[in-house]
Design an enzyme around this catalytic site. Sequence first.
Site, PDB file in Angstrom:
ATOM      1  N   ASP A 164      30.893  55.197  44.396  1.00 53.72           N
ATOM      2  CA  ASP A 164      29.986  54.668  43.370  1.00 53.72           C
ATOM      3  C   ASP A 164      28.912  53.798  43.990  1.00 53.72           C
ATOM      4  O   ASP A 164      27.850  53.593  43.405  1.00 53.72           O
ATOM      5  CB  ASP A 164      30.780  53.896  42.324  1.00 53.72           C
ATOM      6  CG  ASP A 164      31.756  54.842  41.644  1.00 53.72           C
ATOM      7  OD1 ASP A 164      32.853  55.059  42.192  1.00 53.72           O
ATOM      8  OD2 ASP A 164      31.382  55.409  40.602  1.00 53.72           O
ATOM      9  N   ARG A 199      26.960  50.012  32.645  1.00 58.69           N
ATOM     10  CA  ARG A 199      28.078  50.026  33.603  1.00 58.69           C
ATOM     11  C   ARG A 199      27.561  49.408  34.907  1.00 58.69           C
ATOM     12  O   ARG A 199      26.528  49.837  35.426  1.00 58.69           O
ATOM     13  CB  ARG A 199      28.613  51.452  33.836  1.00 58.69           C
ATOM     14  CG  ARG A 199      29.411  51.977  32.634  1.00 58.69           C
ATOM     15  CD  ARG A 199      30.241  53.192  32.978  1.00 58.69           C
ATOM     16  NE  ARG A 199      31.399  52.870  33.778  1.00 58.69           N
ATOM     17  CZ  ARG A 199      32.203  53.789  34.329  1.00 58.69           C
ATOM     18  NH1 ARG A 199      31.957  55.063  34.145  1.00 58.69           N
ATOM     19  NH2 ARG A 199      33.248  53.429  35.038  1.00 58.69           N
ATOM     20  N   GLN A 210      41.136  60.620  35.815  1.00 54.48           N
ATOM     21  CA  GLN A 210      40.052  61.576  36.096  1.00 54.48           C
ATOM     22  C   GLN A 210      40.523  62.703  37.013  1.00 54.48           C
ATOM     23  O   GLN A 210      40.001  63.811  36.958  1.00 54.48           O
ATOM     24  CB  GLN A 210      38.863  60.860  36.757  1.00 54.48           C
ATOM     25  CG  GLN A 210      38.087  59.939  35.838  1.00 54.48           C
ATOM     26  CD  GLN A 210      38.576  58.509  35.950  1.00 54.48           C
ATOM     27  OE1 GLN A 210      39.749  58.261  36.210  1.00 54.48           O
ATOM     28  NE2 GLN A 210      37.694  57.557  35.741  1.00 54.48           N
TER      29      GLN A 210
END
Length: 389
Positions: free
Chosen positions: A265, A95, A224
Amino acid sequence: MNIGQQQFRTIWPVFAAGQALPQKVAVIDQTLLPHDLQIAELGNLTQMIQAIKQMQVRGAPLIGVAAAYGMALATLTDVSTAALQQAAAQLLASRPTAVNLRWAVERMLKHVLALPEPERALAAWHEAAKMADEDVEVNRAIGQHGLALLQGLWAEKQAAAILPEATASEGQAQASHRLNILTHCNAGWLATVDWGTALAPIYLAHEAGLPLHVWVDETRPRNQGASLTAWELAQHGVPHTVISDNAGGHLMQHGLVDCVIVGADRVTRSGDVCNKIGTYLKALAAVDNQLPFYVAVPSPTIDGRIADGLREIPIEERDGDEVSFISGLAADGSRQSVRLTPINTPVANPAFDVTPARLVTGIITEHGCYCPQELAGLVAQLHLDAAAE
Ligand code: MRU
């Protein structure tokens, strides 16, 4: 954190009888929540990479620790330098956006390759376990710093007579008796080893008796917020309401939100914030409504090597089926996936966006809360801009 009465982490090593080293890594399979709580056991590097790609484990800090355990799993078959470098490359490709993955893989490689081959496997398992423990402590510290901010906001709110009760709508009157925090995606304990980033201050504030309520963005396309954040807040007894992704701005305009806290992130040294797609729109709405917009991150999420988030952060483009289909429980209790879009309709699925530093009020780390302009100082202090060796 607790699931029912039982304390859980999101990831842990599994020992087999008679073996000196763990042979597997257990994770909570997040693709099955909130309807099923199942533990998946991953027995090799390939299975760990698949778990990361398919989002059985997800969330930047957890992806980092999962990658560390992926390196430990790799040592079970081959501890040669060439094999471990190849394992690292495969993990790095799993990822692209969350920088914790690179941070964890580089730390593991550096630690393990410095040792003679016979010592590498044991050292890898120890280092991965250490990183998991550190993640818990770091998130707890983020929680403490964030708690102080929430206590300040609550004190301010109590001091200011928000609305004369007579003119307030029922929703506004209810909202004035609690601190309303909006969050996007899942930055709770499921996205980390424990505690969470954005939710750590919320859990501590709830435990401290602050009357709070969380607006949970559903967070299309993978939901999510609706499936993970709502589930973990419910397990912990924190009042919350799931909203569609487009509702936040409206709620802010009507005085129903006091602040926004999200995770990230990747954060650049200039304070640009890359987070789940849709975060940027929440920041715009928060600024337009003079509301604080906080980002909670552990220091490994700060990528001190880059300054310009828009140009330098690779944005993961995920499968369009995540947008075209939606899955959940059917009336008969079976898990089903149904198509939303016309067959053959083109779909785009960028998974993250970048919120420019100018929209960010503060970045809450384990070292304290920093405004974006102060972040470069922290980066220098912690050597977060050091190039990989
Ligand atoms: O694609 P995901 O679910 O791995 O997304 C990462 C996230 O969990 C979010 O972007 C989160 O807000 C930041 S990580 C605590």
